[in-house]
Design an enzyme around this catalytic site. Structure first.
Site, short mmCIF file in Angstrom:
data_model
loop_
_atom_site.label_atom_id
_atom_site.label_comp_id
_atom_site.label_asym_id
_atom_site.label_seq_id
_atom_site.Cartn_x
_atom_site.Cartn_y
_atom_site.Cartn_z
N SER A 60 -2.73 4.59 -3.14
CA SER A 60 -3.17 3.36 -3.78
C SER A 60 -2.78 2.16 -2.94
O SER A 60 -1.95 2.24 -2.03
CB SER A 60 -2.56 3.23 -5.18
OG SER A 60 -1.14 3.23 -5.09
N THR A 61 -3.42 1.04 -3.26
CA THR A 61 -3.15 -0.25 -2.61
C THR A 61 -2.87 -1.26 -3.70
O THR A 61 -3.52 -1.25 -4.76
CB THR A 61 -4.35 -0.69 -1.77
OG1 THR A 61 -4.69 0.35 -0.86
CG2 THR A 61 -4.03 -1.96 -1.00
N VAL A 62 -1.92 -2.16 -3.46
CA VAL A 62 -1.55 -3.16 -4.44
C VAL A 62 -2.02 -4.53 -3.96
O VAL A 62 -1.80 -4.91 -2.80
CB VAL A 62 -0.02 -3.18 -4.68
CG1 VAL A 62 0.33 -4.19 -5.77
CG2 VAL A 62 0.47 -1.79 -5.08
N ASP A 78 12.04 9.42 -9.18
CA ASP A 78 12.00 8.84 -7.82
C ASP A 78 12.74 7.52 -7.81
O ASP A 78 12.23 6.49 -7.35
CB ASP A 78 10.54 8.64 -7.38
CG ASP A 78 10.45 8.36 -5.87
OD1 ASP A 78 11.43 8.66 -5.15
OD2 ASP A 78 9.41 7.84 -5.43
N LYS A 90 -2.81 -2.48 -8.98
CA LYS A 90 -2.67 -1.28 -8.18
C LYS A 90 -3.98 -0.51 -8.25
O LYS A 90 -4.40 -0.08 -9.32
CB LYS A 90 -1.51 -0.44 -8.73
CG LYS A 90 -1.02 0.67 -7.81
CD LYS A 90 0.25 1.27 -8.38
CE LYS A 90 0.88 2.29 -7.43
NZ LYS A 90 2.14 2.82 -7.98
N SER A 115 0.85 -1.19 0.00
CA SER A 115 0.00 0.00 0.00
C SER A 115 0.89 1.23 0.00
O SER A 115 2.05 1.19 0.40
CB SER A 115 -0.93 0.02 1.21
OG SER A 115 -0.18 0.08 2.41
N GLY A 116 0.31 2.33 -0.47
CA GLY A 116 1.03 3.59 -0.51
C GLY A 116 0.12 4.74 -0.16
O GLY A 116 -1.02 4.54 0.32
#
Length: 1016
Positions: free
Chosen positions: A24-26, A132, A41, A20-21
């Site tokens: 979003s979630t994977v 990044d 994602k 997760s970020g």
């Protein structure tokens, strides 16, 4: 119904969350259609978070533009009602950060930085800056292949591109951030290069180059502090790192490919580094460099770099010193064959003192085994191809026996992995161009040819096409296949034509039932004309067209027979644009013209007979000159010499004139009597009574009077025959001059001579009235030249010339109309026909813009073009209509009708383009090319021998391509194997096919061992 995760994604089975970020979630999921694991994602849509969603979708689209083996693959990008998601490749090998926690080996560090540099260069070439780059954003596809991920804050290298982040907003990870990124400047690929340099430093040393207690301090270090010095044993890489991490980006490498070349030069320039990276004794330096991720062009390009191996500082042990720390490389990444490695472990960073660990990813094979394998391969590959060893001969025979069995079973080129063609290819790769193997190829091709002929015979052209393509791929240079291809095309075209004609005949029959016979796009006549256009020699289509044409023309035929000529004309004109080229239409048109001409002729004859009878009744038998019964009957004789009334009237006139002559004789009017006899002979040249009486009277009068009488008679006869001034010695003026020469005061001769201009003018007018305008013009011009003072003659010439011009224009118009009808009723889209039709229409409308027949034919021509456009099934037909329209515009100008036709053309072109796209989509499929352990797709050739164009620059397997349905020959190449593997692949419409090559099978030593043979 929602799943346990609160949402459903059609086609995917969500299994578990794997990350997760911030936005979003994977999830790990299974794609049902392909039965494969994917990472999905997911971003849930929140009110007021439009920019975040745009960045999320931008990441997916960015990745989709970057097909590279070291960049994560994207399968699907979707915006649903409540969520957006990206389905991508599932990477199960963990992150680079996790591996670096245990320390990285030198070969691993070089392999990762070279491959990631290649991925970044590919992104930069596509205009994408990652922004990044960090170890957490590099994952592994397997044990060996690093993959670049997370393009969530990537940006197009285009200042005009849409900004999805707020101006001045700091994005990235400070530990790996470039100075220009910290300053908030516009970024290009050199910013990613700086971040890669930070990662390279960290992999080499086990620590990041800059550390600080606060984020601000850390960013200031990136801006102000120099690159820390590497340990002495790593000093070879210092110049490279210094350039990668230069504060001023102008001093960095212009492109990462230049960095990779410099890095290679550093390695090859140092024997020490080459020795440390010598992880297999059976590989050359080039093979080892390739194993580290360097491409062939980088390995073999240019002179060595000027960067040389530095001298260690005083007090630092030499890297060649036995007491120095030993650096042992890891094996090659997944892009190279895995050789056996020396089991001498060492970590560059993170290893515990005094403890050596076995390198990761290495196969458990010893040096002796590697040497033996290399020797066997060299012995097999380098020996003459026609002198196989007994074990190799036995293996080849066994493989060919299997091929024979598969040929007998009909498994010629499929199924994959179990067909004769692949067995023969295996033999050819191991044993070269072995005659026995080539003979099997011919047998495979022969069976495929037979199957093709059989399929053609039963009309199964789809199967015939597949078998023929397979044969062409098996034996590309077989001349017999060219003839077989022609046979297939001829049979298929004939079948397609017949199918099309049958359908058109069916539509025509339906139109007849609905009474739509002509005049519309869906009329029976339109369908039948299309059918004959498909095949002009098709008997049934031609017969039905002829029957319908006869049916449509029957009312006009009856109208002609009934004398309703105007109605017949109207009916024929209404069908001219559709049937003007038909033989029956042309026959009726000619018949109508002939009937009209006969009617006009009869009217002239009747008028002349009526006038002659009136003259007889009034006693104007031969006088006055030019307007009497004899002159009128002579005009009638020119039109209808066999008219039965002519002889009767001439006899009556002759008898009356003889009576007048007898009366004049009795009254002693000898001269008058002689004139009457001459006139009687003019009416009846063979009248014996008149001849005898004239001779007797001439003898009594004497020669002089006889000459005068004959001269006057000749003048009157010449006037009646319109011989006023010509020809010489046979015209009225010369005859009268001769009389006046004998008797100057002859009043009759003087009167006739004075009347010649008037009589000539009246004769010319009579000729014009009879439709002989050209003769009238000639006579009037002759008179105007002889009597220039007679202005009436000059005016008559002008008038008659105008009439003649009008008649010629009318005749030319009729000719043009006839030609135009024939052209319009033929193939109007042919280039020559279109040009002719345009020229004829332009000429007709230029002569008379209001010409109703020409306008009707023009409208019919445009309607035919509209019908052709509406019925067009390919671009060729539209191109012909386009040519016709262009010619009409050039000759007639851009009218409203042509503008409308242009719009219809555009609409039809779009319709065909959409249909072609749909057809391509319906007849295309996916081809997945794979290889074990891996390979590069060297070439893909279709059945016609044409290489597939636009293959991606990165062709490492696995590789997915969208191709038209058909058969293809695929060449796989591996750097560790000399010869490529060649396989046949079949692409089916709207499906996915997989073709895989296995390279272990063609390494001689492995092949023999796996087959159970002793390589010794």
């Amino acid at each position: 119904m929602s799943s346990a995760f609160g949402f459903d994604i059609p086609g995917y089975e969500i299994q578990r969350q794997i990350g997760s970020g911030g936005m979003s979630t994977v999830f790990l999921a299974n794609q049902r259609s392909l039965d494969r694991r994917v990472a999905i994602k997911v971003m849930r849509r929140h009110q007021g978070d439009e920019n975040a969603e745009k960045r999320f979708l931008f990441e997916g689209r960015t990745l989709a533009k970057l097909p590279h083996r070291n960049i994560v693959a994207v399968y699907d990008i979707v915006q649903a009602d409540d969520i957006s998601y990206i389905a991508m490749e599932y990477l199960s090998g963990g992150t680079l950060g996790e591996r670096m926690a245990d320390g990285a080996q030198l070969s691993e560090a070089i392999g990762v930085v070279v491959q990631i540099a290649g991925a970044l260069q590919f992104a930069h070439d596509s205009g994408i800056v990652h922004r990044d780059l960090k170890p957490a954003n590099i994952m592994y596809r397997d044990g060996n292949t690093p993959v670049l991920t997370d393009f969530g804050i990537a940006r197009q290298q285009d200042p005009a591109a849409t900004r999805l982040t707020q101006t001045g907003m700091l994005v990235g990870t400070p530990t790996y951030m470039s100075p220009e990124q910290i300053h908030g400047h516009e970024l290009d690929g050199r910013s990613d290069q700086y971040s890669l340099g930070v990662m390279f430093y960290e992999m080499l040393t086990g620590a990041v180059p800059f550390k600080a207690d606060t984020t601000i301090s850390l960013m200031m270090a990136h801006i102000n502090h120099p690159v820390p010095a590497l340990p002495a044993e790593l000093a070879h890489f210092q110049p490279v790192l210094d350039r990668m991490m230069a504060k001023d980006r102008a001093q960095r490498y212009p492109e990462l490919r230049e960095f990779v070349r410099d890095l290679k030069s550093v390695i090859t320039a140092s024997d020490t580094l080459v020795m440390r990276l010598q992880f297999g004794t059976d590989q050359s330096t080039s093979e080892q460099l390739r194993g580290l991720g360097f491409s062939d062009s980088q390995i073999h390009s240019g002179p060595r770099s000027s960067l040389r191996e530095p001298t260690p500082p005083k007090g630092v042990p030499s890297v060649s010193d036995p007491g120095a720390t030993k650096l042992q490389s890891a094996p090659a990444p997944a892009t190279a064959r895995r050789p056996a490695a020396r089991p001498v472990p060492a970590r560059l960073a993170g290893a515990k003192p005094g403890k050596a660990a076995r390198p990761r990813w290495l196969l458990p094979a010893g040096i002796a085994g590697a040497v033996l394998a290399l020797a066997v391969v060299a012995w097999v590959v380098l020996q003459p191809r026609d002198s196989l060893s007994p074990p190799m001969r036995a293996m080849v025979n066994d493989t060919l026996d299997t091929a024979d069995r598969l040929i007998a079973e009909g498994k010629l080129v499929s199924p994959a992995g179990d067909n004769a063609y692949e067995k023969v290819q295996t033999t050819l790769q191991v044993a070269g161009q072995l005659p026995e193997a080539l003979e099997r190829l011919q047998r495979i091709a022969a069976q495929l040819k037979t199957a093709t002929r059989d399929a053609i015979g039963r009309g199964d052209f789809a199967v015939a096409e597949v078998r023929l393509q397979e044969a062409q791929l098996v034996v590309p240079d077989d001349a017999e296949l060219v003839q077989l291809r022609n046979t297939l095309q001829t049979a298929r075209l004939a079948a397609e034509r017949e199918t099309r004609i049958v359908e058109l005949l069916r539509q025509a029959e339906a139109a007849v039932t609905a009474r739509r016979l002509s005049g519309e796009a869906d009329s029976a006549l339109a369908y039948l004309r299309q059918a004959v256009g498909v095949d002009p020699n098709h008997g049934e289509a031609r017969q039905r067209l002829q029957r319908l044409a006869a049916q449509l023309l029957e009312p006009a035929d009856k109208a002609i027979a009934a004398g309703q000529l105007d109605e017949a004309q109207r009916l024929l004109e209404s069908l001219a644009s559709e049937l003007g080229g038909d033989a029956e239409w042309q026959r009726l048109d000619k018949s109508l013209a002939e009937v009209r001409e006969r009617h006009a002729q009869q009217q002239r004859i009747d008028a002349l007979l009526f006038s002659a009878r009136q003259h007889v009744e009034a006693g104007r038998l031969a006088e006055p000159a030019g307007d009497n019964a004899i002159s009128t009957l002579l005009r009638l004789k020119e039109f209808d010499s066999g008219n039965a009334d002519l002889a009767t009237l001439f006899r009556q006139i002759g008898e009356q004139l003889i009576q007048r002559a007898r009366t004049a004789e009795r009254n002693n009017q000898a001269s008058a009597a002689l004139a009457f006899y001459e006139q009687a002979l003019q009416a009846q040249p063979d009248n014996a009574e008149a001849v005898a009486a004239r001779s007797a009277l001439e003898q009594r009068l004497g020669e002089r009077q006889a000459q005068i009488s004959r001269g006057l008679a000749a003048a009157r006869e010449a006037i009646a025959a319109n011989r006023f001034l010509t020809p010489a010695r046979q015209n009225a003026r010369e005859a009268l001059d001769a009389v006046l020469a004998i008797e100057p005061d002859n009043t009759e001769a003087q009167r006739l001579r004075d009347d010649l201009p008037r009589l000539l003018r009246e004769a010319a007018e009579a000729l014009a009235k009879d439709g002989r305008t050209d003769a009238a013009v000639a006579l009037a011009k002759e008179g105007a030249e002889a009597y220039p003072a007679q202005r009436e003659l000059a005016r008559l010439v002008t008038h008659l010339q105008g009439e003649l011009g009008a008649q010629q224009a009318k005749s030319q118009r009729e000719q043009r109309l006839t030609e135009l009808r024939q052209v319009i009723a033929s193939d109007i889209t042919g280039t020559s026909q279109a040009a002719q039709a345009s020229e004829l229409l332009a000429a007709l409308l230029k002569a008379d813009a209001g010409d109703s027949e020409a306008r009707t034919l023009r409208d019919g021509y445009l309607r035919n073009l509209e019908l052709t456009t509406a019925a067009a099934t390919d671009g060729i037909a539209l191109a012909k209509v386009e040519t016709a329209v262009a010619q009409l515009e050039a000759t007639l100008g851009k009218s409203a009708e042509l503008v409308a036709l242009r719009r219809q053309l555009d609409s039809a072109a779009k319709r065909l383009a959409d249909a072609e796209q749909a057809r391509l989509a319906a007849t295309s499929g996916s081809l997945v090319l794979d290889a074990y352990p891996w390979a590069t797709v060297d070439q893909i050739v279709d059945a016609a021998g044409k290489p597939v164009a636009d293959l991606p620059s990165e062709r490492s397997t696995p590789l997915r391509l969208n191709l038209p349905a058909g058969s293809y020959r695929v060449s796989f190449r591996h750097p560790a194997v000399r010869d490529p593997i060649i396989l046949l692949a079949r692409v089916e419409a709207q499906s996915t096919q997989t073709t895989a090559a296995r390279f272990e099978a063609i390494r001689a030593a492995d092949y023999l061992r796996r087959a159970g043979w002793d390589a010794r």
